[in-house]
Design a protein around this motif. Structure first.
Motif, short mmCIF file in Angstrom:
data_model
loop_
_atom_site.label_atom_id
_atom_site.label_comp_id
_atom_site.label_asym_id
_atom_site.label_seq_id
_atom_site.Cartn_x
_atom_site.Cartn_y
_atom_site.Cartn_z
N UNK A 102 39.72 42.76 44.96
CA UNK A 102 40.23 42.14 46.16
C UNK A 102 40.79 41.06 45.88
N UNK A 103 40.31 40.26 44.88
CA UNK A 103 41.75 38.62 44.51
C UNK A 103 42.57 39.28 43.99
N UNK A 104 42.84 40.36 43.11
CA UNK A 104 44.03 40.39 42.39
C UNK A 104 44.69 41.04 43.66
N UNK A 105 44.45 41.37 44.77
CA UNK A 105 45.08 42.27 45.73
C UNK A 105 45.67 41.53 46.34
N UNK A 106 44.84 40.12 47.29
CA UNK A 106 45.24 39.42 47.45
C UNK A 106 46.27 38.70 46.84
N UNK A 107 46.79 38.15 45.60
CA UNK A 107 47.54 37.47 45.23
C UNK A 107 48.76 38.84 44.90
N UNK A 108 48.24 39.62 44.51
CA UNK A 108 49.84 40.50 44.66
C UNK A 108 50.46 40.69 45.67
N UNK A 109 49.59 40.17 47.18
CA UNK A 109 50.19 41.04 48.25
C UNK A 109 51.28 39.16 48.17
N UNK A 111 52.56 37.29 46.17
CA UNK A 111 53.64 37.55 46.00
C UNK A 111 54.49 38.63 46.39
N UNK A 112 54.60 39.03 46.92
CA UNK A 112 54.90 40.07 47.74
C UNK A 112 55.38 40.04 48.47
N UNK A 113 54.91 39.40 49.17
CA UNK A 113 55.41 38.72 50.35
C UNK A 113 56.03 37.31 50.20
N UNK A 114 56.64 36.75 49.05
CA UNK A 114 57.01 34.74 49.14
C UNK A 114 56.03 34.18 49.39
N UNK A 115 54.83 34.18 48.69
CA UNK A 115 53.90 32.86 49.03
C UNK A 115 52.81 33.41 47.82
N UNK A 116 52.80 32.26 46.79
CA UNK A 116 51.56 32.10 46.01
C UNK A 116 50.30 31.84 46.46
N UNK A 117 49.54 32.56 46.69
CA UNK A 117 48.56 31.96 47.47
C UNK A 117 47.58 30.92 46.70
N UNK A 118 46.94 31.45 45.96
CA UNK A 118 46.47 30.49 44.67
C UNK A 118 47.15 28.67 44.69
N UNK A 119 48.28 28.60 44.90
CA UNK A 119 48.33 27.41 45.76
C UNK A 119 47.92 26.62 46.83
N UNK A 120 47.85 28.22 47.98
CA UNK A 120 46.32 26.90 48.65
C UNK A 120 44.90 26.90 48.72
N UNK A 121 44.28 27.30 47.59
CA UNK A 121 43.09 27.29 47.07
C UNK A 121 42.85 26.13 45.81
N UNK A 122 44.24 25.85 44.76
CA UNK A 122 44.34 24.70 43.90
C UNK A 122 45.48 23.86 44.08
N UNK A 123 45.94 23.53 45.13
CA UNK A 123 47.31 23.20 45.51
C UNK A 123 46.98 21.84 45.17
N UNK A 124 45.50 21.06 45.26
CA UNK A 124 45.07 19.64 44.85
C UNK A 124 45.19 19.49 43.26
#
Length: 206
Positions: A102-109, A111-124
């Motif tokens: 699920x995490x791999x799928x969310x990260x891939x999604x 990236x596909x939509x131009x939003x690196x989701x890890x930035x929301x989790x690890x930005x700070x």
């Protein structure tokens, strides 16, 4: 739950919150004075209790619970509960596969939509990192989690319970930490401010 970045756990506290419950699982499985066939169920119960304790501690002490830790905690309680209730260890064994997948799928999604989701989790945790850096970090972890999902499936389906548990202790944890370290040179090339960086991982080790 309100996120307070200034009180986000870091260093040893972050490591204990993320890895502590899994270590409890290992220790109870190896040390519990119960017959071998039921050790996995006792260890699963201890894992559930330790995960809930980690979530409560993070929420009370830091007023911050990582989204990935919360997601993992919910899965531990649900699949761990099914493991004990149905006396079927398959549920706890397949939990890492579901989590990684699920995490791999969310990260891939993302990236596909131009939003690196890890930035929301690890930005700070990674100050100064460029968008290119976030893209590459998200891509790398997406691949890592996808590979780990496949590996977990292969191991639990083709080995004993004790071997699977040993693999998680001596294989998964070191592999995850080494992979995180291997990403550091790339992060430094893409603007990471090493002096302000808080030690962090994309999520709890499964």
């Amino acid at each position: 739950m309100k996120i307070n970045e200034n009180r986000e756990p870091a260093g040893t506290a972050r490591l204990l919150i993320d890895i502590g419950p899994l270590l409890v699982f290992f220790l109870v499985n190896f040390l519990a004075p119960v017959p071998g066939p039921i050790k996995i169920f006792v260890a699963t119960g201890a894992f559930m209790a330790a995960m809930v304790a980690a979530l409560v501690f993070a929420a009370v002490r830091y007023r911050y619970v990582s989204p990935l830790l919360l997601f993992s905690g919910v899965m531990v309680v649900i699949l761990g509960g099914l493991t004990i209730w149905l006396q079927n260890e398959t549920f706890i064994k397949v939990k890492p596969t579901i989590y990684y997948g699920l995490v791999a799928g969310l990260l891939a999604f993302g990236l596909a939509t131009g939003r690196p989701l890890l930035k929301l989790v690890l930005g700070s945790a990674y100050p100064g990192l460029t968008e290119t850096g976030w893209y590459k970090l998200s891509r790398n972890w997406a691949v890592f989690f996808a590979v780990m999902a496949v590996v977990n499936e292969a191991v639990w389906r083709n080995s004993t319970t004790d071997f699977w548990i040993g693999f998680k202790l001596w294989g998964v944890i070191p592999a995850t930490l080494l992979f995180a370290i291997a990403n550091v040179p790339m992060l430094l090339r893409h603007g990471l401010n090493a002096e302000e960086t808080k030690p962090a991982e994309p999520g709890p080790v499964e």
